[in-house]
Motif scaffolding. Structure first.
Motif, PDB file in Angstrom:
ATOM      1  N   GLN A 131       0.660  -1.275  -0.058  1.00 58.11           N
ATOM      2  CA  GLN A 131       0.059   0.002   0.164  1.00 58.11           C
ATOM      3  C   GLN A 131       0.884   1.277  -0.011  1.00 58.11           C
ATOM      4  OE1 GLN A 131      -2.349  -0.527   3.641  1.00 58.11           O
ATOM      5  NE2 GLN A 131      -0.864   0.471   4.905  1.00 58.11           N
ATOM      6  N   TYR A 132       0.086   2.257  -0.674  1.00 56.37           N
ATOM      7  CA  TYR A 132       1.146   3.519  -0.641  1.00 56.37           C
ATOM      8  C   TYR A 132       1.489   4.219   0.462  1.00 56.37           C
ATOM      9  CZ  TYR A 132       0.592   3.176  -5.708  1.00 56.37           C
ATOM     10  OH  TYR A 132       0.603   2.927  -7.130  1.00 56.37           O
ATOM     11  N   PHE A 133       2.597   4.665   0.923  1.00 52.23           N
ATOM     12  CA  PHE A 133       3.001   5.414   2.125  1.00 52.23           C
ATOM     13  C   PHE A 133       2.623   6.960   1.801  1.00 52.23           C
ATOM     14  CE2 PHE A 133       6.153   6.412   5.203  1.00 52.23           C
ATOM     15  CZ  PHE A 133       5.260   6.751   6.271  1.00 52.23           C
ATOM     16  N   ILE A 134       1.475   7.210   1.938  1.00 45.07           N
ATOM     17  CA  ILE A 134       0.932   8.613   1.621  1.00 45.07           C
ATOM     18  C   ILE A 134       1.205   9.664   2.633  1.00 45.07           C
ATOM     19  CG2 ILE A 134      -0.896  10.030   0.804  1.00 45.07           C
ATOM     20  CD1 ILE A 134      -1.766   7.712  -0.801  1.00 45.07           C
ATOM     21  N   MET A 186       4.823   9.790  -8.365  1.00 49.12           N
ATOM     22  CA  MET A 186       4.676   8.738  -9.309  1.00 49.12           C
ATOM     23  C   MET A 186       3.820   7.697  -8.483  1.00 49.12           C
ATOM     24  SD  MET A 186       6.772   6.220 -11.567  1.00 49.12           S
ATOM     25  CE  MET A 186       7.571   5.474 -10.268  1.00 49.12           C
ATOM     26  N   TYR A 187       2.612   7.178  -9.275  1.00 50.46           N
ATOM     27  CA  TYR A 187       2.116   6.017  -8.387  1.00 50.46           C
ATOM     28  C   TYR A 187       2.070   4.764  -9.443  1.00 50.46           C
ATOM     29  CZ  TYR A 187      -0.074   9.346  -5.074  1.00 50.46           C
ATOM     30  OH  TYR A 187      -0.234  10.240  -3.982  1.00 50.46           O
ATOM     31  N   PRO A 188       3.140   3.989  -9.306  1.00 53.07           N
ATOM     32  CA  PRO A 188       3.495   2.898 -10.353  1.00 53.07           C
ATOM     33  C   PRO A 188       2.525   1.599 -10.222  1.00 53.07           C
ATOM     34  CG  PRO A 188       4.755   2.549  -8.488  1.00 53.07           C
ATOM     35  CD  PRO A 188       3.801   3.648  -8.035  1.00 53.07           C
ATOM     36  N   TYR A 225       6.915   2.081  -1.146  1.00 52.39           N
ATOM     37  CA  TYR A 225       7.985   2.764  -1.314  1.00 52.39           C
ATOM     38  C   TYR A 225       7.615   4.135  -2.210  1.00 52.39           C
ATOM     39  CZ  TYR A 225      10.756  -0.979   0.330  1.00 52.39           C
ATOM     40  OH  TYR A 225      11.080  -1.940   1.198  1.00 52.39           O
ATOM     41  N   TYR A 226       6.344   4.090  -2.423  1.00 53.53           N
ATOM     42  CA  TYR A 226       5.676   5.253  -3.191  1.00 53.53           C
ATOM     43  C   TYR A 226       4.486   6.112  -2.583  1.00 53.53           C
ATOM     44  CZ  TYR A 226       8.544   2.804  -6.762  1.00 53.53           C
ATOM     45  OH  TYR A 226       9.815   2.124  -7.423  1.00 53.53           O
ATOM     46  N   PRO A 227       4.286   7.248  -3.068  1.00 57.85           N
ATOM     47  CA  PRO A 227       5.049   8.110  -3.735  1.00 57.85           C
ATOM     48  C   PRO A 227       6.391   8.757  -3.349  1.00 57.85           C
ATOM     49  CG  PRO A 227       3.375   9.308  -2.826  1.00 57.85           C
ATOM     50  CD  PRO A 227       3.126   7.729  -2.472  1.00 57.85           C
ATOM     51  N   TYR A 228       7.106   9.181  -4.183  1.00 59.45           N
ATOM     52  CA  TYR A 228       8.340   9.896  -3.868  1.00 59.45           C
ATOM     53  C   TYR A 228       7.952  11.469  -3.708  1.00 59.45           C
ATOM     54  CZ  TYR A 228      13.203  11.785  -4.382  1.00 59.45           C
ATOM     55  OH  TYR A 228      14.134  12.378  -4.427  1.00 59.45           O
ATOM     56  N   TYR A 229       8.476  11.938  -2.782  1.00 60.58           N
ATOM     57  CA  TYR A 229       8.117  13.429  -2.613  1.00 60.58           C
ATOM     58  C   TYR A 229       9.040  14.364  -2.748  1.00 60.58           C
ATOM     59  CZ  TYR A 229       3.939  11.984  -0.381  1.00 60.58           C
ATOM     60  OH  TYR A 229       2.725  11.346   0.077  1.00 60.58           O
ATOM     61  N   GLY A 230      10.287  13.873  -3.217  1.00 54.56           N
ATOM     62  CA  GLY A 230      11.437  14.857  -3.706  1.00 54.56           C
ATOM     63  C   GLY A 230      12.431  14.793  -2.645  1.00 54.56           C
ATOM     64  N   LYS A 231      13.801  15.103  -3.044  1.00 51.85           N
ATOM     65  CA  LYS A 231      15.035  14.912  -2.302  1.00 51.85           C
ATOM     66  C   LYS A 231      14.912  15.740  -1.054  1.00 51.85           C
ATOM     67  CE  LYS A 231      19.827  15.054  -2.737  1.00 51.85           C
ATOM     68  NZ  LYS A 231      21.153  15.223  -3.583  1.00 51.85           N
ATOM     69  N   LYS A 232      14.352  16.961  -1.294  1.00 54.31           N
ATOM     70  CA  LYS A 232      14.426  17.855  -0.068  1.00 54.31           C
ATOM     71  C   LYS A 232      13.209  17.856   0.902  1.00 54.31           C
ATOM     72  CE  LYS A 232      14.805  22.806   0.925  1.00 54.31           C
ATOM     73  NZ  LYS A 232      14.925  24.381   0.394  1.00 54.31           N
ATOM     74  N   ALA A 233      12.278  17.092   0.409  1.00 51.35           N
ATOM     75  CA  ALA A 233      11.166  16.914   1.443  1.00 51.35           C
ATOM     76  C   ALA A 233      11.398  15.538   2.149  1.00 51.35           C
ATOM     77  CB  ALA A 233       9.717  16.660   0.752  1.00 51.35           C
ATOM     78  N   GLN A 234      11.924  14.629   1.295  1.00 52.91           N
ATOM     79  CA  GLN A 234      12.138  13.211   1.713  1.00 52.91           C
ATOM     80  C   GLN A 234      13.508  12.731   2.055  1.00 52.91           C
ATOM     81  OE1 GLN A 234       9.610  10.449  -0.376  1.00 52.91           O
ATOM     82  NE2 GLN A 234       9.361   9.245   1.081  1.00 52.91           N
ATOM     83  N   VAL A 235      14.275  13.294   2.910  1.00 55.50           N
ATOM     84  CA  VAL A 235      15.651  13.341   2.878  1.00 55.50           C
ATOM     85  C   VAL A 235      16.383  11.808   2.959  1.00 55.50           C
ATOM     86  CG1 VAL A 235      15.934  15.953   3.682  1.00 55.50           C
ATOM     87  CG2 VAL A 235      15.579  13.942   5.211  1.00 55.50           C
ATOM     88  N   ASN A 236      15.513  10.963   3.835  1.00 54.83           N
ATOM     89  CA  ASN A 236      16.006   9.732   3.888  1.00 54.83           C
ATOM     90  C   ASN A 236      15.784   8.729   3.037  1.00 54.83           C
ATOM     91  OD1 ASN A 236      17.837  10.430   6.167  1.00 54.83           O
ATOM     92  ND2 ASN A 236      15.923  10.532   7.569  1.00 54.83           N
ATOM     93  N   TYR A 237      15.197   9.254   2.062  1.00 61.18           N
ATOM     94  CA  TYR A 237      14.413   8.121   0.800  1.00 61.18           C
ATOM     95  C   TYR A 237      15.373   7.284   0.337  1.00 61.18           C
ATOM     96  CZ  TYR A 237      11.887   6.245  -2.957  1.00 61.18           C
ATOM     97  OH  TYR A 237      11.229   5.327  -3.921  1.00 61.18           O
ATOM     98  N   THR A 238      15.015   5.847   0.315  1.00 59.98           N
ATOM     99  CA  THR A 238      15.837   4.935  -0.175  1.00 59.98           C
ATOM    100  C   THR A 238      15.199   4.087  -1.059  1.00 59.98           C
ATOM    101  OG1 THR A 238      16.674   4.416   2.090  1.00 59.98           O
ATOM    102  CG2 THR A 238      17.065   2.787   0.411  1.00 59.98           C
TER     103      THR A 238
END
Length: 288
Positions: A131-134, A186-188, A225-238
């Motif tokens: 499920q999406y992590f919104i 993106m919602y894949p 792991y989606y949606p991705y919110y951007g490098k600045k908003a989601q600093v620890n995104y893997t």
């Protein structure tokens, strides 16, 4: 002859008077007042131009969001890349020559270091799968920094570099890691179906590739792991990864491999880029 000299002196005198006329106190045909007025005009003119430029830039910057691009002119389907990086998407090595694959091992170890379980536990959340992590903002209140889901290195099992520190390269069973390029918002997938990766050989090499193993199982990029919110908003995104292990590929021959994303929302290839959602590379494993 004398007439020519007089004409030269007359011409020289006229040029000197044009540059500086001592009778009228004119420099290059203008008095000090005239020069002052024209310089003042151009000073005011260029100051106005600079002011207009600064104002338009300021207004434009007010319309930009530090955390999300105002306009996204990217492909609907992201591109794919592989690790380790080879020359021109080529993975070529000899099983018996350690130096031919040492660089690949170092590349994979460096790339996977942020995926170590200990680091992921400290920085990211243990999310519910499929499920999406919104994480929406609340009106004008920013929900930043946004959290990210753990992608533990051990998920890659035999391609994690933990149980097999050579990633199978010393046995002619190499691991290739695949990742999707990041696209904000993106919602894949839909209906709880995560996108997954499949790999195969080009038609002429179909009998050379042999069986494949995928990690995580079925080669999925889980929806959590989606949606991705951007490098600045989601600093620890893997970024999630899929590992493909070649279990019995033919030796001493080139194998043209293509991996693609399978999703119920993402189309593979498009008019703009036929390689969207897929990646092709050459694999060659020599035994001597």
């Amino acid at each position: 002859m004398s007439g020519t000299k007089e004409e030269d002196r007359k011409g020289s005198s006229e040029w000197r008077e044009f540059f500086w006329n001592p009778r009228t106190h004119e420099l290059l045909g203008r008095t000090a007042t005239s020069w002052g007025l024209i310089l003042l005009f151009y000073l005011v003119f260029y100051l106005c131009l600079a002011g207009m430029f600064v104002l338009t830039m300021y207004i434009m910057l007010l319309t930009l969001d530090d955390y999300k691009p105002t306009w996204q002119d990217r492909l609907a389907t992201p591109g794919m890349m592989i690790r380790p990086k080879g020359d021109q998407l080529e993975i070529t090595f000899s099983v018996s020559e350690t130096e031919s694959w040492d660089g690949f091992i170092h590349n994979l170890n460096t790339f996977l270091s942020p995926y170590n379980d200990s680091y992921q536990v400290q920085t990211n959340d243990n999310c519910s799968p499929d499920q999406y992590f919104i994480q929406e903002d609340s009106g004008e209140v920013r929900n930043n920094p946004k959290r990210s889901c753990q992608f533990n290195r051990t998920i890659l099992e035999e391609c994690s570099g933990i149980s097999d520190r050579f990633y199978g390269y010393n046995r002619g069973q190499p691991c290739i890691l695949i990742k999707l390029n990041r696209v904000i918002g993106m919602y894949p997938g839909k209906d709880g179906q995560s996108p997954y990766v499949t790999c195969g050989a080009k038609r002429e090499d179909s009998d050379k590739i042999g069986p494949l193993a995928y990690y995580p199982p079925n080669g999925t990029f889980n929806l959590m792991y989606y949606p991705y919110y951007g490098k600045k908003a989601q600093v620890n995104y893997t970024q999630p990864l899929v590992a493909v292990k070649f279990l019995n590929a033919s030796l001493n021959t080139d194998i043209n491999v293509e991996c693609k994303i399978n999703s119920n929302t993402l189309a593979v290839g498009s008019e703009r880029d036929k390689f969207a959602g897929r990646v092709s590379f050459k694999l060659r494993i020599d035994d001597k």
